[in-house]
Design an enzyme around this catalytic site. Structure first.
Site, PDB file in Angstrom:
ATOM      1  N   ARG A  42       0.840  -1.192   0.000  1.00 39.40           N
ATOM      2  CA  ARG A  42       0.000   0.000   0.000  1.00 39.40           C
ATOM      3  C   ARG A  42       0.877   1.244   0.000  1.00 39.40           C
ATOM      4  NH1 ARG A  42      -4.689  -1.784   4.399  1.00 39.40           N
ATOM      5  NH2 ARG A  42      -5.275  -3.706   3.305  1.00 39.40           N
TER       6      ARG A  42
ATOM      7  N   ARG B 194       2.527   1.076  10.257  1.00 39.34           N
ATOM      8  CA  ARG B 194       2.018   1.480   8.938  1.00 39.34           C
ATOM      9  C   ARG B 194       3.164   1.411   7.932  1.00 39.34           C
ATOM     10  NH1 ARG B 194      -2.769   4.000   8.099  1.00 39.34           N
ATOM     11  NH2 ARG B 194      -2.905   4.513  10.311  1.00 39.34           N
TER      12      ARG B 194
ATOM     13  N   GLU C 296      -5.869  -0.944  16.007  1.00 38.43           N
ATOM     14  CA  GLU C 296      -6.498  -1.913  15.107  1.00 38.43           C
ATOM     15  C   GLU C 296      -5.514  -3.001  14.682  1.00 38.43           C
ATOM     16  OE1 GLU C 296      -7.829  -2.303  10.496  1.00 38.43           O
ATOM     17  OE2 GLU C 296      -7.839  -0.297  11.361  1.00 38.43           O
TER      18      GLU C 296
ATOM     19  N   SER D  67      -9.825  -6.052  10.805  1.00 37.06           N
ATOM     20  CA  SER D  67     -11.082  -5.423  10.410  1.00 37.06           C
ATOM     21  C   SER D  67     -11.887  -6.476   9.658  1.00 37.06           C
ATOM     22  CB  SER D  67     -10.814  -4.206   9.514  1.00 37.06           C
ATOM     23  OG  SER D  67     -11.977  -3.452   9.316  1.00 37.06           O
TER      24      SER D  67
ATOM     25  N   ARG E 255       1.499  -6.371  12.874  1.00 35.72           N
ATOM     26  CA  ARG E 255       0.922  -5.756  14.068  1.00 35.72           C
ATOM     27  C   ARG E 255       0.787  -6.771  15.203  1.00 35.72           C
ATOM     28  NH1 ARG E 255      -3.282  -0.897  12.486  1.00 35.72           N
ATOM     29  NH2 ARG E 255      -1.951   0.063  10.907  1.00 35.72           N
TER      30      ARG E 255
END
Length: 443
Positions: free
Chosen positions: A276, A291, A363, A366, A405
């Site tokens: 990403r 990130r 987070e 999801s 994560r």
């Protein structure tokens, strides 16, 4: 994509449905375009019918030996008018399609209204954050021992937001992915799938990443032809992209299919690298693994009957929770408000893990039901045995979990005063029986 008939015929209802997202649509423009589309459609059909009738008269007149020149001229005129009307209809239809493809999914009625993460609703908390007898380090400091987590070298190789892992950290990263995959396959009944990391424009459009999120993708600038000439001949130079998540090829694998009812639900899991660009996130989470441009994730995707998708959402949420429970990590489950949900989601549950160094929940998964939003773009259907007719399936996706994560959470939650990290008991079989990581030499 929403049902085009609903958007065209009742834009006010669509606008009301999107209100919890704080997204507005131009109802007047949609109504105007739809009126124009209907007018041009009716005109085109009338011209086509008139032209067909003239063509039949030409044949009859010719068989009688009559002069057909006037009829030919009339037919040519009608053909020209039909061509102009068809071109105008196509233009109006494209304008409608361009609007339609940018409209997000309508939230489920159970989704709370709200603008951002501050308005999300906490559903439950599981586990209690540890009370440390020392000042806990963050994962960057913990990983610095032996350069096991090396951002400096990764920066030289690739730039910012990349990581190089060595030794214990590399093994932990690999072990976590294998642990998650085996759990989802052996305990939760998923089929493991290995997917291409490069997908085409059609697949990304079908799953909702294009055209809206083009800036978040890494384009390869490659047409995908078998040779240079084929690639140059492709009208889209940037037709292939690195995947942002394996959800894209997993959900895309049912594109264009009519699935037998006996096959449902289809449950797929995949460990893949994801890419990403993180456009618009500069300045956020620049320290560490939270990130990154390149990261690993174990994904879960289900393809279900419409009547079973809500139950599947709850099932997938508990399956992602099971990973956290086995790894002895405190977490909470959040129901996202309309303004914080993803583009194609109708309802989303976020799992947020406790990170001691940040003194907050972050987070880590999801889980979303997309209802028939992706399926309509993908033309993914099932044959309903009650009607015998093809109907759209529902698609769901969820992280089970984000590997990097999860690694961060283990390092920070299971760290010891000497800088070592205890390996959760459930994970030890995938770590060669190791009970601790990052221990100093001689310990």
């Amino acid at each position: 994509m929403l049902d085009p008939r609903l958007v065209r015929n009742d834009p006010e209802a669509v606008a009301a449905g999107l209100a919890p997202r704080h997204v507005s649509i131009d109802v007047a423009a949609l109504s105007r375009l739809e009126s124009e589309r209907k007018r041009l459609q009716s005109s085109s059909e009338a011209l086509q019918a008139d032209r067909n009738a003239r063509s039949k008269l030409i044949g009859q007149a010719k068989s009688r030996g009559e002069d057909i020149a006037p009829l030919l001229a009339d037919t040519e005129r009608l053909g020209s008018e039909l061509g102009e009307a068809s071109a105008e209809l196509a233009r109006v239809q494209k304008s409608l399609d361009d609007i339609l493809i940018e409209i997000p999914n309508i939230p489920d009625e159970s989704v709370p209204a709200g603008r951002d993460e501050d308005d999300n609703e906490e559903l439950r908390r599981v586990g209690t954050p540890r009370d440390f007898e020392f000042e806990p380090l963050d994962h960057v400091a913990l990983g610095a021992r032996g350069a096991a987590l090396d951002f400096e070298t990764a920066g030289l190789l690739s730039g910012s937001r990349f990581a190089l892992m060595r030794g214990d950290i590399a093994r932990l990263h690999r072990g976590l992915a294998q642990f998650m995959l085996d759990l989802h396959v052996d305990e939760h009944g998923y089929t493991e799938v290995d997917v291409p990391l490069i997908v085409n424009r059609e697949t990304l459009t079908g799953t909702g990443q294009l055209p809206k999120f083009a800036e978040d993708l890494f384009s390869l600038g490659w047409g995908g032809g078998e040779d240079a000439d084929a690639a140059e001949a492709d009208v889209h130079v940037n037709d292939h992209y690195l995947i942002p998540t394996s959800e894209v090829p997993l959900a895309g694998s049912v594109r264009g299919r009519i699935i037998d009812a006996a096959e449902l639900p289809i449950k797929m899991t995949c460990h893949s690298t994801c890419f990403r660009s993180e456009a618009g996130s500069y300045g956020r989470d620049t320290r560490g693994l939270i990130r990154q441009h390149q990261f690993a994730k174990v994904e879960m995707v289900q393809i279900t009957r419409p009547s079973e998708s809500r139950a599947a959402l709850d099932e997938m949420t508990t399956q992602a929770e099971r990973v956290l429970q086995l790894l002895e990590l405190p977490y909470r489950v959040m129901l996202l408000c309309g303004g914080d949900m993803g583009f194609h989601a109708a309802r989303t549950h976020d799992l947020e893990v406790w990170l001691p160094a940040q003194d907050t929940y972050r987070e880590i998964s999801s889980v979303s039901t997309c209802t028939d939003f992706q399926a309509r773009r993908l033309q993914a259907r099932w044959r309903n045995p009650e009607t015998g007719k093809p109907e759209l399936v529902h698609t769901l996706n969820g992280s089970g979990l984000a590997v990097g994560r999860t690694l961060v959470a283990i390092l920070e939650n299971h760290q010891q005063a000497d800088g070592s990290v205890t390996v959760p008991e459930a994970l030890r079989p995938w770590m060669g029986g190791r009970k601790a990581l990052l221990a100093a030499p001689g310990q």
